[in-house]
Write an enzyme that holds these catalytic residues in place. Structure first.
Site, short mmCIF file in Angstrom:
data_model
loop_
_atom_site.label_atom_id
_atom_site.label_comp_id
_atom_site.label_asym_id
_atom_site.label_seq_id
_atom_site.Cartn_x
_atom_site.Cartn_y
_atom_site.Cartn_z
N GLU A 164 -3.88 -9.57 4.05
CA GLU A 164 -4.79 -9.27 5.17
C GLU A 164 -5.85 -10.33 5.35
O GLU A 164 -6.25 -10.66 6.47
CB GLU A 164 -5.47 -7.90 4.94
N GLU A 170 0.83 -1.22 0.00
CA GLU A 170 0.00 0.00 0.00
C GLU A 170 0.86 1.27 0.00
O GLU A 170 0.51 2.26 -0.65
CB GLU A 170 -0.96 -0.03 1.20
#
Ligand code: DAK
Length: 260
Positions: free
Chosen positions: A134, A114
């Site tokens: 995640e 990210e």
């Protein structure tokens, strides 16, 4: 601000922000996030800085995601706060009016991918690995993965990575447009610095306008986005660098840009 988890250097108008928690593979905890935001602000405030490199220290990782040890017992309200700080920081990086390049060596997972996606350009070492794991922790990404990844590589490929939690290597990341270039690991910083220096020498106002038009034009209907581009371009005609660039072309010489 003194940094415990980041090394901040400026050389030849290029700032390098290096994450430096190698024992935890540079996992992003809240202290590092605060330091990262401070370093980004310094890059924005210092007119002497013309380009920014974000990278990870140690041999193994860029950033191996959010710090799982710190996150495990968060209440939903605390989790939301940590997410907001992350989003604010990554967006500040994305909207810096200067070029940013992620130099990725080793693992860039979750929050690491990210961060890389919040930079304008990504250079990867041949040992880089990307992914949004995640889901394997029972989560969705929290720092922009569900939004920036599909915008960069398309919805189908993004959903494949997001829902499987799988990792991809540098070559695959290049093939799907997640990274701009793959280089041997021992050449990563030299290659990245060389390119950052090149961008640092470009007309700074036009760079700022390009980023503005790209970042804010993406979500607009095409006619509005084109209008935004026209306004950005028109403003360049108020700068020394536009006059110098065109004069130099007509005089068949190299332009001497001064960043205004
Ligand atoms: N957090 C904390 N410690 C980490 C870490 C992490 N993300 N990644 C690695 N470490 C630590 C390991 O615990 C280990 O510490 P010691 O045991 O030596 O004390 C050390 O770094 C070395 O790691 P390994 O021994 O595991 O090294 P390996 O080479 O065997 O494996 C690996 C490398 C990168 C494959 C493995 O470490 C790994 O799978 N790491 C976790 C990757 C991961 O799942 N990262 C998190 C992605 S999720 C949100 C905000 C943000 C996010 C979500 C929500 N809200 C605020 C709610 C984002 C989430 C993510 O980023």
């Amino acid at each position: 601000m003194a940094y415990n988890n980041i090394i901040f250097e400026v050389e030849d108008s290029v700032a390098t922000i290096m994450f430096n928690r190698p024992k935890a593979l540079n996992a992003m905890n809240s202290e590092t996030m605060g330091e990262f935001m401070d370093a980004i602000k310094r890059c924005g405030d210092d007119d002497g800085i013309k380009a920014v490199i974000v990278t990870g220290g140690g041999e193994k990782a860029f950033v191996a995601g959010a710090d799982i040890a710190e996150m495990q017992d968060l209440e939903p309200s605390e989790a939301l706060k940590f997410m907001e700080r992350g989003h604010e920081t990554y967006r500040a990086l994305e909207l810096l009016p200067k070029p940013s390049i992620a130099a990725v060596r080793g693992f860039a997972l979750g929050g690491g991918t990210e961060i890389a996606m919040s930079c304008d350009i990504r250079f990867a070492a041949d040992n880089a690995r990307f992914g949004q794991p995640e889901i394997l922790l029972g989560l969705t990404p929290g720092w922009g993965g569900t939004q920036r990844l599909p915008r960069l590589i398309g919805i189908g490929r993004a959903l494949e990575l997001l829902m499987s939690g799988g990792q991809i290597d540098a070559q695959r990341a290049y093939e799907i447009g997640l990274v701009n270039k793959v280089v041997p690991a021992d050449q990563l910083m030299d290659e990245t610095k060389k390119f950052a220096k090149k961008l640092a020498g470009m007309p700074a106002f036009a760079i700022k306008m390009i980023k503005h038009a790209v970042n804010f034009g993406q979500e607009l209907p095409l006619d509005h986005a084109n209008r935004l581009e026209m306004e950005c371009c028109a403003q360049c005609f108020s700068t020394h660098d536009q006059k110098e660039g065109m004069k130099a072309f007509l005089e068949k010489r190299k332009a001497n840009f001064i960043g205004r």
